[in-house]
Design a protein around this motif. Structure first.
Motif, PDB file in Angstrom:
ATOM      1  N   ASP A 139       0.827  -1.208   0.000  1.00 31.47           N
ATOM      2  CA  ASP A 139       0.000   0.000   0.000  1.00 31.47           C
ATOM      3  C   ASP A 139       0.859   1.256   0.000  1.00 31.47           C
ATOM      4  OD1 ASP A 139      -2.463  -1.101  -0.145  1.00 31.47           O
ATOM      5  OD2 ASP A 139      -3.159  -0.416   1.802  1.00 31.47           O
ATOM      6  N   GLN A 190      -2.725  -0.735  12.102  1.00 28.91           N
ATOM      7  CA  GLN A 190      -3.038   0.433  12.923  1.00 28.91           C
ATOM      8  C   GLN A 190      -1.805   1.068  13.568  1.00 28.91           C
ATOM      9  OE1 GLN A 190      -5.888   2.291  13.541  1.00 28.91           O
ATOM     10  NE2 GLN A 190      -6.511   1.163  11.710  1.00 28.91           N
ATOM     11  N   ALA A 243      -0.441   3.469  11.001  1.00 27.86           N
ATOM     12  CA  ALA A 243      -1.346   4.437  10.375  1.00 27.86           C
ATOM     13  C   ALA A 243      -0.973   5.888  10.683  1.00 27.86           C
ATOM     14  CB  ALA A 243      -2.791   4.144  10.788  1.00 27.86           C
ATOM     15  N   GLU A 271      -8.909   6.589   0.204  1.00 24.15           N
ATOM     16  CA  GLU A 271      -8.623   5.444   1.072  1.00 24.15           C
ATOM     17  C   GLU A 271      -7.178   4.952   0.954  1.00 24.15           C
ATOM     18  OE1 GLU A 271     -10.319   4.420   3.417  1.00 24.15           O
ATOM     19  OE2 GLU A 271     -12.382   5.029   3.042  1.00 24.15           O
ATOM     20  N   LYS A 331      -5.177   1.974   3.483  1.00 24.07           N
ATOM     21  CA  LYS A 331      -6.225   1.350   4.294  1.00 24.07           C
ATOM     22  C   LYS A 331      -5.860  -0.056   4.751  1.00 24.07           C
ATOM     23  CE  LYS A 331      -8.983  -0.152   0.288  1.00 24.07           C
ATOM     24  NZ  LYS A 331     -10.318  -0.052  -0.365  1.00 24.07           N
ATOM     25  N   HIS A 332      -4.815  -0.638   4.153  1.00 26.86           N
ATOM     26  CA  HIS A 332      -4.386  -1.974   4.575  1.00 26.86           C
ATOM     27  C   HIS A 332      -3.128  -1.919   5.439  1.00 26.86           C
ATOM     28  CE1 HIS A 332      -7.450  -3.604   2.016  1.00 26.86           C
ATOM     29  NE2 HIS A 332      -6.953  -2.963   0.989  1.00 26.86           N
ATOM     30  N   THR A 346     -11.157   9.232   3.553  1.00 23.38           N
ATOM     31  CA  THR A 346     -10.646   8.156   4.399  1.00 23.38           C
ATOM     32  C   THR A 346     -11.609   7.818   5.525  1.00 23.38           C
ATOM     33  OG1 THR A 346      -8.769   7.453   5.770  1.00 23.38           O
ATOM     34  CG2 THR A 346      -9.403   9.757   5.915  1.00 23.38           C
ATOM     35  N   HIS A 347     -11.524   6.579   6.001  1.00 24.87           N
ATOM     36  CA  HIS A 347     -12.232   6.165   7.200  1.00 24.87           C
ATOM     37  C   HIS A 347     -11.276   6.088   8.393  1.00 24.87           C
ATOM     38  CE1 HIS A 347     -15.213   4.730   4.222  1.00 24.87           C
ATOM     39  NE2 HIS A 347     -16.078   4.921   5.196  1.00 24.87           N
ATOM     40  N   ASN A 348     -10.003   6.408   8.145  1.00 27.65           N
ATOM     41  CA  ASN A 348      -8.989   6.293   9.187  1.00 27.65           C
ATOM     42  C   ASN A 348      -8.911   7.588   9.994  1.00 27.65           C
ATOM     43  OD1 ASN A 348      -6.162   6.530  10.352  1.00 27.65           O
ATOM     44  ND2 ASN A 348      -6.108   4.434   9.598  1.00 27.65           N
TER      45      ASN A 348
END
Length: 211
Positions: A128, A159, A162, A152, A155-156, A184-186
């Motif tokens: 990624d 955590q 991140a 995104e 995303k992989h 993003t959802h992060n």
């Protein structure tokens, strides 16, 4: 009486078989969804490697060497910032059918691995980060102007790394004076923006708020 007990036993067995079949169906459905997700990720990452090939093929030999060095610098920097290890990304260019073809190698802790897109065997989202860095490098080298729209990214990435992806994007944006618009959802990535907007959907209606 025996007849009734036999019928009940048959019903129980039939019910158990149905339950087993339903569970197998659900498992197959999950496996198919996972395969589709992996395919989508593969196609997206493969597109980034293809962009590099197109860039190298469209430039002169001198410009190609310059581009190669810059791509190596950007990807190596991204990997080192995100994972905090001694990474080195290399691009080897050969000529096949009168066209320059790039191959990619990653060195970490004395081990050299050829990256063949898409590469999902490396843990922690290395592929990624390589894909993201290649996208940024191609945008810079091809002279793309204006803001970058990213969807995104990372995303992989696990955590624990991140926040480092967020830091790398922030540093890149400031260094190259380029605005980044990121979906993003992060949470870590959302928090680095100068302006962060959250979108939630309640009973079919989207609500936008400042984070």
């Amino acid at each position: 009486m025996y007849q009734l007990m036999k019928v009940k036993a048959d019903l129980r067995r039939a019910s158990q078989q149905v339950t087993t079949k339903l569970a197998q169906r659900d498992l197959l459905a999950e496996q198919m969804e996972d395969a589709e997700r992996r395919k989508s990720r593969a196609e997206a990452q493969l597109a980034q490697f293809d962009l590099v090939q197109i860039l190298l093929q469209a430039t002169s030999d001198f410009a190609r060497r310059q581009a190669k060095r810059r791509i190596e610098e950007i990807v190596t920097s991204a990997l080192s910032v995100v994972f905090g290890k001694d990474y080195s990304f290399k691009v080897e260019i050969s000529v096949k059918a009168n066209q320059p073809v790039a191959e990619y190698f990653l060195e970490s802790e004395g081990v050299v691995t050829q990256l063949k897109p898409p590469d999902y065997d490396r843990g922690g989202g290395v592929a990624d980060v390589v894909s993201l860095a290649l996208k940024l490098a191609v945008a810079e080298l091809s002279g793309v102007r204006g803001p970058l729209f990213l969807d995104e990214v990372g995303k992989h990435v696990s955590q624990e790394f991140a926040p480092n992806v967020a830091y790398f994007l922030k540093e890149y944006s400031e260094k190259f004076k380029r605005q980044i618009i990121l979906i993003t959802h992060n949470q870590h990535l959302a928090e680095i923006g100068d302006i962060s907007l959250g979108v939630t959907q309640i009973r079919g209606t989207s609500k936008v708020s400042v984070i």
